[in-house]
Scaffold this motif. Structure first.
Motif, PDB file in Angstrom:
ATOM      1  N   ASN A  90     -11.896  -3.143  -2.496  1.00 42.52           N
ATOM      2  CA  ASN A  90     -10.681  -2.782  -1.550  1.00 42.52           C
ATOM      3  C   ASN A  90     -10.058  -1.593  -1.821  1.00 42.52           C
ATOM      4  N   ALA A  91     -10.284  -0.534  -1.023  1.00 46.46           N
ATOM      5  CA  ALA A  91      -9.693   0.910  -1.233  1.00 46.46           C
ATOM      6  C   ALA A  91      -8.249   0.913  -0.569  1.00 46.46           C
ATOM      7  N   THR A  92      -7.469   1.879  -0.900  1.00 46.41           N
ATOM      8  CA  THR A  92      -6.108   2.067  -0.038  1.00 46.41           C
ATOM      9  C   THR A  92      -6.481   3.587   0.522  1.00 46.41           C
ATOM     10  N   THR A 106      -3.861  -7.005  -6.374  1.00 48.57           N
ATOM     11  CA  THR A 106      -2.883  -7.470  -5.402  1.00 48.57           C
ATOM     12  C   THR A 106      -3.593  -8.924  -5.024  1.00 48.57           C
ATOM     13  N   MET A 139       0.933  -1.189  -0.147  1.00 46.91           N
ATOM     14  CA  MET A 139      -0.213   0.194   0.254  1.00 46.91           C
ATOM     15  C   MET A 139       0.896   1.357  -0.024  1.00 46.91           C
ATOM     16  N   GLU A 153      -4.717 -10.340  -0.395  1.00 42.51           N
ATOM     17  CA  GLU A 153      -6.052 -10.426   0.297  1.00 42.51           C
ATOM     18  C   GLU A 153      -6.813 -11.764  -0.055  1.00 42.51           C
ATOM     19  N   TYR A 159     -12.009  -1.809   7.956  1.00 44.30           N
ATOM     20  CA  TYR A 159     -10.767  -0.917   7.623  1.00 44.30           C
ATOM     21  C   TYR A 159      -9.947  -0.986   8.663  1.00 44.30           C
ATOM     22  N   SER A 160      -8.722  -0.371   8.444  1.00 40.69           N
ATOM     23  CA  SER A 160      -7.612  -0.642   9.315  1.00 40.69           C
ATOM     24  C   SER A 160      -8.061   0.573  10.366  1.00 40.69           C
ATOM     25  N   TYR A 209      -6.359   0.482   4.776  1.00 38.88           N
ATOM     26  CA  TYR A 209      -7.128  -0.240   3.760  1.00 38.88           C
ATOM     27  C   TYR A 209      -8.756   0.245   4.037  1.00 38.88           C
ATOM     28  N   ARG A 258      -6.349  -5.012  -4.302  1.00 40.56           N
ATOM     29  CA  ARG A 258      -6.601  -3.627  -4.447  1.00 40.56           C
ATOM     30  C   ARG A 258      -5.943  -3.251  -5.884  1.00 40.56           C
ATOM     31  N   ALA A 270     -12.452  -1.439   2.965  1.00 43.99           N
ATOM     32  CA  ALA A 270     -13.052  -2.666   2.390  1.00 43.99           C
ATOM     33  C   ALA A 270     -14.383  -2.525   2.510  1.00 43.99           C
TER      34      ALA A 270
END
Length: 699
Positions: free
Chosen positions: A175-177, A36, A13, A39, A211-212, A221, A46, A223
């Protein structure tokens, strides 16, 4: 190059992943594609690469002298590295430049290439000028990559745009960064909020967000899982809304919904039982491909099975992905479950449930691959980095585990390993390192072909042709209303990785059989149809003794002696966000590139370097200070006396230099020229000139 070939470190990321294009803005063949695969299988990859730039036929320095043409992403990446260096050198406030802000500027300024999806081009082609404009007006902030989701925008949003969603389907995961330009660490303070646009039917979709909580380093991330609300089970249209995160601008959602398709049209792809490299050594499916020894593509319908997925969509099937155990889906909603190149083991509860599901009408298609313990020992290799021998943890597929799954119906694959060209139903086929069917019910349909014993070739370098190798089986289960099972011993014909001849026609025929109970006449009346094998002619494969599959398995755990099954994990449960409806119209520019919050590209103007001239202000007599030159300070005094002295010194210096060159020229003309010594030509060269054409003289 097929999808999901992008690997570490470009898939991280906090790394800028760079793809290559040629000078006509076409994605280069060698350029790795996303998504990627870290995951998988439980989640979704992502967007990668982040940007693309020139990497094909780029002129660079030669090894000895001159220039040469260079190609590769190892060329494109230095182009971006040079651009980053140049950008940093021009930013007025360098304290704002960090890995996240630089990445934000590059992706926000990139120009999208037409006709290319986001997993091939990322955010688009590098634009140095626009990136400069953004960085010089940048304010620390967080942003998302991608900044919006649009399931109707093709081809950029492929594969999301390739299939509408419907009630009862597996949730679509994006899945977004999260890029955090405010610091190396960050935190999402509040739970993200789902805000549907009521005028645009946003209340017809349910959204769950994971999310993180901590963003480190520079990134995290987000999601987003999207599903259709029950009230829209028979509705068709476009629904819109956005997810609000406290550290970023809104991320828009735009999805297409259709009525739930009939069961026969719904295919479920088993992703949960596919493993990949890294971290374990899972060998290639086609043993002929010696330059690509590892199976590292994730075996996903949107990576190395993309062409197969596109084919199924074009023929009207809806394909969903199962990222959880078999115990976690409602089999009554699906016509066929597909298991392709599975390397994972199975929980006992999964085996029991699958038998019950097939008795109630679910059908199963299995594409297997090779598994032979002797060959597995043969393809081990020594890794110079770890200084260890690497032994495969499974074969091309985990055939012993598949046999445990299908044994209840009297079926099994063998440990044979076969290869060869053949014709089936007037289609040219190639069997690439597949196994055979060792056991099948006596009332089933079995097709056999003549193939080479590749296992014997690998082990002893001997070529032996074997007649009547059973490779395809079809079976109708005896229970009333029961489903159908189809087995094929090789997956390479539907895999983009090393496919030589596709067998999509065969997949169509098998789906017609499993979903509609239509037995293909081209196969049932084939001359290659043989009596089903009973399992006595070929041994069944056994698991490789001492293998370390348990280290990477979601099913097995280490145990004294043989590994044993872990407890069955709980099925994933999505906590749907409580919608906070917005009674307003969705923004019309949702599909466009999202600008960073502080940037207005129309108001940022580049400095005109060509018209830039230092403004020199003479100092007054007696005034101390410096020349007034923007961007720098030059100490000293400037007055009329100094201005008159400078031309005199310049004239004297020029005369000295001219005198020096005149003296050197006179010396060179006075020296006598040396004659070159005459060299007598060797005698054998004269003979060589007289020798007849085609003969070499002897010396």
């Amino acid at each position: 190059m097929y999808p999901s070939t992008l690997n570490n470190p470009a898939d991280q990321m906090d790394v800028i992943g760079v793809g290559g294009i040629d000078f006509e803005d076409n994605i280069a063949r060698f350029s790795s594609r996303g998504m990627t695969t870290w995951e998988l299988p439980g989640g979704y990859g992502r967007v990668k690469p982040d940007v693309v730039t020139y990497g094909s036929g780029v002129r660079g320095s030669g090894m000895k002298e001159g220039c040469r043409s260079l190609s590769g992403t190892s060329v494109a990446s230095p182009v971006v590295a040079g651009a980053v260096t140049l950008l940093v050198s021009t930013v007025l406030n360098r304290e704002l430049v960090n890995p996240a802000s630089m990445k934000q500027a590059l992706i926000a300024s990139a120009r999208r290439l037409p006709g290319v999806n986001m997993f091939e081009q990322g955010h688009g082609k590098l634009d140095l000028i626009r990136a400069y404009q953004i960085l010089n007006s940048y304010k620390p902030q967080a942003s998302l990559s991608p900044s919006y989701i649009d399931l109707t925008e093709c081809p950029y949003m492929w594969p999301y745009c390739s299939q509408p969603i419907y009630y009862g389907g597996m949730p679509t995961i994006v899945n977004a960064t999260i890029l955090n330009g405010m610091g190396v660490t960050g935190r999402i303070l509040d739970k993200p909020i789902w805000q549907p646009y009521l005028p645009q039917n946003g209340d017809h979709i349910d959204v769950a967000v994971s999310y993180s909580p901590v963003l480190w380093p520079w990134a995290g991330y987000l999601a987003v899982s999207i599903s259709v609300a029950k009230k829209a089970a028979s509705w068709e249209g476009i629904a819109q809304g956005h997810v609000m995160v406290t550290v970023s601008s809104p991320a828009g959602n735009n999805v297409k919904i259709v009525p739930t398709p009939p069961r026969s049209k719904r295919v479920l792809w088993d992703q949960y039982h596919n493993l990949r490299y890294p971290p374990g050594y899972f060998p290639r499916d086609n043993l002929r491909m010696k330059n690509d020894p590892l199976d590292w593509n994730g075996d996903h319908i949107h990576t190395n099975f993309r062409d197969m997925y596109q084919h199924l969509r074009s023929t009207g099937y809806f394909v969903e992905v199962l990222g959880a155990p078999i115990t976690c889906f409602d089999a009554s909603q699906y016509g066929t479950l597909m298991m392709v190149d599975s390397e994972e083991e199975y929980f006992p509860e999964e085996i029991t449930k699958l038998r019950r599901d097939i008795d109630k009408g679910l059908s199963l298609i299995v594409f297997s691959d090779w598994y032979n313990t002797s060959v597995m020992r043969k393809v081990k290799f020594y890794d110079e980095n770890t200084r260890q021998w690497w032994m495969p943890d499974t074969g091309g597929a985990n055939v012993p585990a598949l046999n445990d799954l299908i044994s209840v119906w009297g079926m099994a694959f063998s440990d044979g390993l076969y290869e060869g060209d053949f014709t089936m139903a007037d289609h040219d086929m190639y069997y690439a390192s597949g196994c055979s069917i060792a056991k099948f019910p006596e009332d089933g349909i079995v097709i056999a072909k003549t193939l080479k014993d590749q296992g014997l070739e690998v082990l002893k370098q001997e070529t032996v042709v074997v007649d009547g190798v059973p490779i395809l089986g079809m079976y109708q289960t005896p229970s009333e209303g029961g489903g159908r099972i189809a087995l094929y011993g090789d997956s390479n014909c539907i895999d983009d990785s090393h496919r030589q001849k596709d067998c999509f026609w065969l997949l169509d025929a098998l789906l017609q059989y499993t979903s509609y109970s239509m037995t293909p006449s081209s196969l049932t009346h084939s001359k290659s149809r043989v009596a089903p094998p009973t399992g006595t002619n070929h041994p069944l494969p056994e698991r490789l003794e001492g293998n370390h599959l348990y280290r990477y398995s979601k099913v097995l755990e280490a145990h004294l002696g043989d590994p044993k099954s872990r407890p069955l994990p709980a099925c994933p449960h999505l906590s749907w966000s409580k919608p906070q409806p917005l009674n307003e119209t969705a923004p019309s520019n949702l599909w466009k590139h999202q600008k960073l919050l502080s940037i207005d590209m129309d108001k940022v103007v580049l400095p005109n370097i060509r018209n830039y001239k230092p403004q020199v202000r003479p100092l007054s007599p007696g005034e101390s200070g410096a020349w007034d030159i923007p961007g720098g300070i030059m100490p000293g005094r400037y007055n009329q006396e100094v201005g008159q002295t400078i031309p005199m010194f310049a004239f004297l210096g020029a005369m000295v230099v001219l005198s020096f060159f005149v003296v050197q020229l006179t010396k060179s003309k006075s020296k006598p020229k040396r004659r070159k010594p005459r060299v007598k030509r060797a005698t054998y060269l004269q003979h060589q000139q007289l020798a007849p054409t085609g003969k070499n003289p002897t010396v």
